[in-house]
Design a protein around this motif. Structure first.
Motif, PDB file in Angstrom:
ATOM      1  N   THR A   1      -3.366   0.713   2.665  1.00 16.23           N
ATOM      2  CA  THR A   1      -1.890   0.731   2.646  1.00 16.23           C
ATOM      3  C   THR A   1      -1.241   0.850   4.027  1.00 16.23           C
ATOM      4  O   THR A   1      -0.105   1.296   4.135  1.00 16.23           O
TER       5      THR A   1
ATOM      6  N   SER B   1       1.868  -0.960   1.505  1.00 20.08           N
ATOM      7  CA  SER B   1       2.390   0.410   1.622  1.00 20.08           C
ATOM      8  C   SER B   1       3.246   0.721   0.392  1.00 20.08           C
ATOM      9  O   SER B   1       4.000  -0.134  -0.082  1.00 20.08           O
TER      10      SER B   1
ATOM     11  N   GLN C   1       6.621   5.330   1.356  1.00 23.17           N
ATOM     12  CA  GLN C   1       5.496   5.784   2.197  1.00 23.17           C
ATOM     13  C   GLN C   1       5.934   5.818   3.659  1.00 23.17           C
ATOM     14  O   GLN C   1       6.497   4.843   4.179  1.00 23.17           O
TER      15      GLN C   1
ATOM     16  N   THR D   1       5.254   5.521   7.439  1.00 22.59           N
ATOM     17  CA  THR D   1       4.297   4.944   8.382  1.00 22.59           C
ATOM     18  C   THR D   1       4.978   4.935   9.747  1.00 22.59           C
ATOM     19  O   THR D   1       6.152   5.298   9.851  1.00 22.59           O
TER      20      THR D   1
ATOM     21  N   GLY E   1      10.270   6.416   5.434  1.00 24.67           N
ATOM     22  CA  GLY E   1       9.719   5.974   4.146  1.00 24.67           C
ATOM     23  C   GLY E   1      10.016   4.508   3.929  1.00 24.67           C
ATOM     24  O   GLY E   1      11.078   4.011   4.334  1.00 24.67           O
TER      25      GLY E   1
ATOM     26  N   TRP F   1      -2.800   8.581   7.688  1.00 26.78           N
ATOM     27  CA  TRP F   1      -2.066   9.275   6.623  1.00 26.78           C
ATOM     28  C   TRP F   1      -1.796  10.730   7.023  1.00 26.78           C
ATOM     29  O   TRP F   1      -1.058  11.440   6.339  1.00 26.78           O
TER      30      TRP F   1
ATOM     31  N   GLN G   1      -5.164  11.904  -2.444  1.00 25.04           N
ATOM     32  CA  GLN G   1      -3.937  11.097  -2.391  1.00 25.04           C
ATOM     33  C   GLN G   1      -4.135   9.746  -3.088  1.00 25.04           C
ATOM     34  O   GLN G   1      -3.229   9.244  -3.750  1.00 25.04           O
TER      35      GLN G   1
ATOM     36  N   GLN H   1      -1.601   9.095  -5.977  1.00 29.76           N
ATOM     37  CA  GLN H   1      -0.482   8.202  -5.661  1.00 29.76           C
ATOM     38  C   GLN H   1      -0.829   6.714  -5.704  1.00 29.76           C
ATOM     39  O   GLN H   1      -0.011   5.900  -6.117  1.00 29.76           O
TER      40      GLN H   1
END
Lengths: 249, 74
Positions: free
Chosen positions: A122, A135, A139, A141, A147, A216, A226, A230
């Motif tokens: 991801t 992703s 999320q 990054t 997000g 992450w 995770q 998720q």
């Protein structure tokens, strides 16, 4: 009764992945399947750009580092020129789905007789954890620090389901490496993909949900949790297109 | 009898083996390997040779060997 367990000679070298990265487990499974199918002297790996490139540092086999995203096209050429050689692309999600979506989809569309292994973590791991098409919504990054905004950047991308539903491919599955049970299941998926190619059935894709603890910001055990909590709800595990002989059975 | 062998220099202390070991046989050394990690160690008394550490290790640290004498006995 205990079974003998030994890392296949094909990859029995130190590799430079981060601690807890899933790549090492997947590479070992691929090598185990290659040995069990007696293909160790009959393989070429077109390798993607990114963390997947590090496969080349530890594997003792013919391989080619392809231009970014183009492994499926390179594999097509290799397979058409040497149809008896087993061709396995090894790519990340950024390589196969963002950069090389055209090549990946076209190879699947033509049902090229190759096996594609895509490691979905991801993000773009090697370059610092940038957002990729896989992703998750919201999320964080390095390029989506607040997000991922799916309204502006699209929804995460489910490649195996797409090709299984739209194209005449031989085999499409998704596994993960979060537990011994899931690792053993993933090995069956990889073996089926390779057998499909060896039997001339056509294109096989195995996507692997894999942890990226470094980007992450989690320790390796938490990164596996995770995935369970998720990723799997969004990216279900299983076989989306089974081989014809298995469907008949 | 099976033996469990470790390539400690490859260990990156990710602790995936430790998290999944059903017999609590894995601990981490106080010493560092060349890469700078407290490498995994196995308590051979507790270890049941199930191979889960091999399955979960991303770095090829573990191997389980069946010694020739045991093979001959089968």
């Amino acid at each position: 009764m205990a079974k003998e367990r030994k890392v296949p000679a094909l990859i029995d070298n130190p590799m430079s992945f981060c601690a807890g990265c899933g790549h090492g487990i997947v590479i070992r499974l691929v090598a185990e399947c290659i040995e069990e199918l007696n293909q160790q002297d009959n393989i070429i790996f077109p390798i993607g750009v990114g963390c997947s490139s590090l496969l080349g540092g530890g594997m003792v086999a013919d391989r080619l580092h392809c231009p970014h995203g183009r492994a499926a096209s390179v594999a097509t050429g290799m397979k058409r020129v040497t149809p008896d050689t087993t061709i396995i692309t090894y790519q990340g999600d950024g390589d196969a789905y963002n950069i090389g979506i055209s090549e990946s989809l076209n190879a699947a569309y033509r049902n090229e007789n190759i096996t594609v292994i895509t490691i979905n973590n991801t993000n773009f791991g090697m370059t610092g954890g940038q957002m990729s098409w896989t992703s998750l919504p919201d999320q964080k990054t390095t390029t989506s620090p607040k997000g991922r905004d799916s309204g502006a950047t699209g929804l995460p991308f489910r490649f195996p389901e797409m090709v299984a539903g739209q194209f005449d491919v031989a085999y499409a599955a998704r596994g993960t490496v979060t537990s011994p049970k899931n690792v053993n299941k993933l090995k069956k998926y990889i073996k089926n993909g390779l057998e499909a190619q060896i039997n001339g059935e056509g294109y096989s894709i195995i996507e692997v949900l894999s942890p990226c603890p470094t980007n992450w910001g989690l320790n390796p055990v938490k990164a596996m949790e995770q995935i369970e909590e998720q990723l799997i709800p969004y990216y279900p595990l299983g076989v989306f297109k089974n081989r014809k002989e298995k469907q008949d059975a | 009898m099976e033996s469990i062998n470790l390539k400690s220099e490859r260990c990156k202390q990710c602790e995936l083996c430790f998290a999944h070991c059903p017999s609590d046989a894995i601990s981490f050394s106080n010493e560092l390997n060349k890469a700078g990690f407290n490498f995994a160690c196995v308590d051979e008394e507790k270890c049941i040779r199930c191979g889960i550490c091999y399955t979960m290790c991303p770095d090829g640290v573990y191997a389980i060997a069946i010694n020739p004498q045991a093979k001959g006995e089968q």
